[in-house]
Design a protein around this motif. Structure first.
Motif: not given
Lengths: 268, 299
Positions: B234-252
């Motif tokens: 969810d945090a990664a999705n939020l960051l994406k919506r705010k135009n931060y490029p997400v490099a990677d998402v893991t469980d932690e």
């Protein structure tokens, strides 16, 4: 350029080998054999006191020459060919030798001619020690009249012919030892080839003049004696017999083809 | 360029061990030639020294074609290939004297070299009794004897203890900075080369995977912001919506490319304002060792 590299490489061969058995064998082998013979003649001189000087010399020099052609010279040549190459095999220095700013021809030729030089040195010393110890015998045992006959000239010619007769074997063994780092392969092949050479030569096989490993034996065969009555018998040595010419031809051909193999060879 | 190869390839039988290599080694550089064991490093070095015949492609050293100018090129190159080639029955000094004799170097240079590699005390000992590190140092002395413009060293710190490694490194740095030499040094250890190399080539399976200056290599490993948060997806999705490029998402963790310190603060505030629990947040540098591994393993 090639000549300079050759001279430098030749000197380096001496520098590298002067503390190895390969170099010292060329000096110690004639010294020891002639010394042993000297001791033998000295202690068993009774039966020989009545011999004419020429026969004394023939017995003295002949004792060495009889094993020289069949075994001593071929084995020594095989050993020398191995030892000049094994210096580089053992130290893994082929790669550094061939990455120096010296032409490959110089490096290769210097090594070959150094082996040739060692064989020449050894045979020269055989002549010198034979003559030296023979004359020494006449000094310490005056009843042995070695001083009444001179065969320096004959011996020198004979040994020079032996040297020429070893060229074929040397070039072949040199190439074998260049490619195989171990001792057994060139030694084994050389040994078997020598035995075959001795057998074929002693059976008088008509084509054995074409076979290098027979050449040392052939070089000593058929010493024509001039036995006209009343004249002192003479030993005449024909240096360039057809077996010698074949040996020289083979050595030139093997040396040249060896160079092209070295040129194309990739160093492991 | 001191060394320039184009499309250099080499086969042992059917096996291609060097594949279309285009090396570029600039003058005055320390070029670290990196790769795991069996990557084709030694084969390449043997090609550069004309110990192996070039099958495909070309090699220029000092802007001269190698085959045609072999002797003039080799007279300006000092080399150490694999384990040093040393006559065991000769002393260290005699090994150097023999080489000096061959290359017409004055004998006084021999003692200078012995001093340089700290072998003066063992100079008259048989080289067969040397330790591996001493042999390696003698090998380096042999390579340096003619004062060559280009040094080609294959794994020169193999078998050296940490002090020895530091000494060799300092020696090479000095040769380049004070005497304007170029050094081409191969290694399977990045850490060893990383501290002195100005340029790096990474080879694996006979192929050059990376070539460039050490800063270019470092730039490849872009720093990241590592965020430890309770609900990473969810945090990664939020960051994406705010135009931060997400490099990677893991469980932690969530990873975002690093641009500035302020940005870390902004992300932290954003996540907290939206009800996420941020356990930790900070800048993370991918180190070169990992990069080296990832480059050679992805190939």
């Amino acid at each position: 350029m090639v000549m300079k590299g050759f001279i430098l490489s030749f000197r380096s061969e001496f520098f590298k080998s002067r503390k190895t058995l390969g170099f010292w064998a060329a000096i110690l082998l004639p010294l020891l054999i002639c010394l042993l013979l000297f001791i033998g003649f000295y202690t068993k001189s009774e039966g020989m006191a009545s011999m004419p000087p020429m026969m004394l010399w023939l017995r003295f020099a002949g004792a060495i020459l009889s094993v020289m052609g069949s075994l001593l010279l071929p084995m020594f040549v095989i050993f020398i060919a191995y030892s000049v190459n094994s210096i580089e095999h053992k130290a893994d220095t082929w790669k550094s030798l061939f990455s120096l700013p010296i032409s490959r021809l110089s490096v290769y030729a210097a090594k070959y001619f150094y082996a040739l030089f060692l064989v020449f040195l050894c045979l020269t010393l055989f002549v010198l020690f034979t003559i030296g110890f023979g004359n020494l015998l006449s000094l310490v045992k005056p009843e042995l009249r070695f001083d009444n006959y001179h065969m320096e000239d004959t011996l020198a010619k004979l040994y020079f012919k032996l040297f020429l007769s070893s060229l074929g074997i040397l070039s072949i063994q040199f190439l074998l030892s260049l490619f195989w780092s171990d001792f057994l392969k060139p030694m084994g092949i050389g040994f078997v080839a020598t035995i075959i050479g001795v057998i074929t030569a002693s059976k008088g096989w008509e084509y054995c003049y074409l076979y290098p490993y027979s050449h040392p034996i052939l070089a000593l065969k058929l010493l024509p004696h001039n036995t006209n009555k009343g004249e002192t018998p003479q030993i005449v040595i024909d240096l360039f017999t057809k077996d010698i010419l074949v040996g020289i031809t083979i050595s030139v051909l093997v040396f040249i083809s060896g160079y092209f193999i070295v040129l194309k060879k990739s160093i492991k | 360029m001191v060394i320039r190869t184009e499309g250099l390839s080499f086969n042992f039988g059917n096996q291609q061990v060097v594949k279309s290599l285009n090396l570029q080694v600039p003058e005055g550089s320390i070029y670290g030639f990196l790769g795991p064991n069996g990557a084709g490093k030694t084969t390449t070095i043997k090609l550069l020294l004309n110990l192996l015949q070039t099958q495909h492609g070309s090699i220029h050293i000092f802007e001269q074609e190698l085959q045609k100018n072999r002797i003039s090129i080799l007279s300006q190159v000092g080399a150490l290939i694999e384990q040093p080639a040393i006559y065991q029955h000769l002393s260290g000094r005699e090994n150097l004297l023999n080489r000096a004799l061959l290359l017409q170097v004055p004998a006084k240079r021999v003692d200078e070299m012995l001093n340089l590699v700290h072998l003066s005390n063992a100079a008259n000992k048989k080289a067969g009794q040397y330790s591996l590190g001493m042999k390696q140092r003698l090998g380096i002395a042999l390579a340096l004897l003619t004062d060559p413009k280009l040094l080609i060293l294959d794994e020169p710190t193999n078998g050296l203890d940490p002090n020895g490694i530091i000494e060799v490194r300092e020696l090479l740095l000095k040769l380049v900075s004070e005497h304007g030499k170029t050094v081409f040094i191969s290694s399977h250890l990045l850490a060893e080369v990383e501290r002195m190399a100005t340029h790096v080539g990474i080879i694996d399976g006979g192929q050059l995977l990376f070539q460039g200056s050490i800063t270019e290599l470092e730039a490849l490993s872009q720093p990241l912001i590592r965020i430890e948060v309770d609900n990473t997806v969810d945090a990664a999705n939020l960051l994406k919506r705010k135009n931060y490029p997400v490099a990677d998402v893991t469980d932690e963790y969530v990873y975002v490319p690093y641009t500035s310190k302020i940005q870390i603060g902004d992300i932290n505030a954003l996540l907290i304002q939206n009800g996420y629990v941020v356990f930790s947040i900070g800048k993370q540098q991918k180190d070169l060792e990992k990069l080296f591994l990832s480059i050679t393993q992805n190939a």
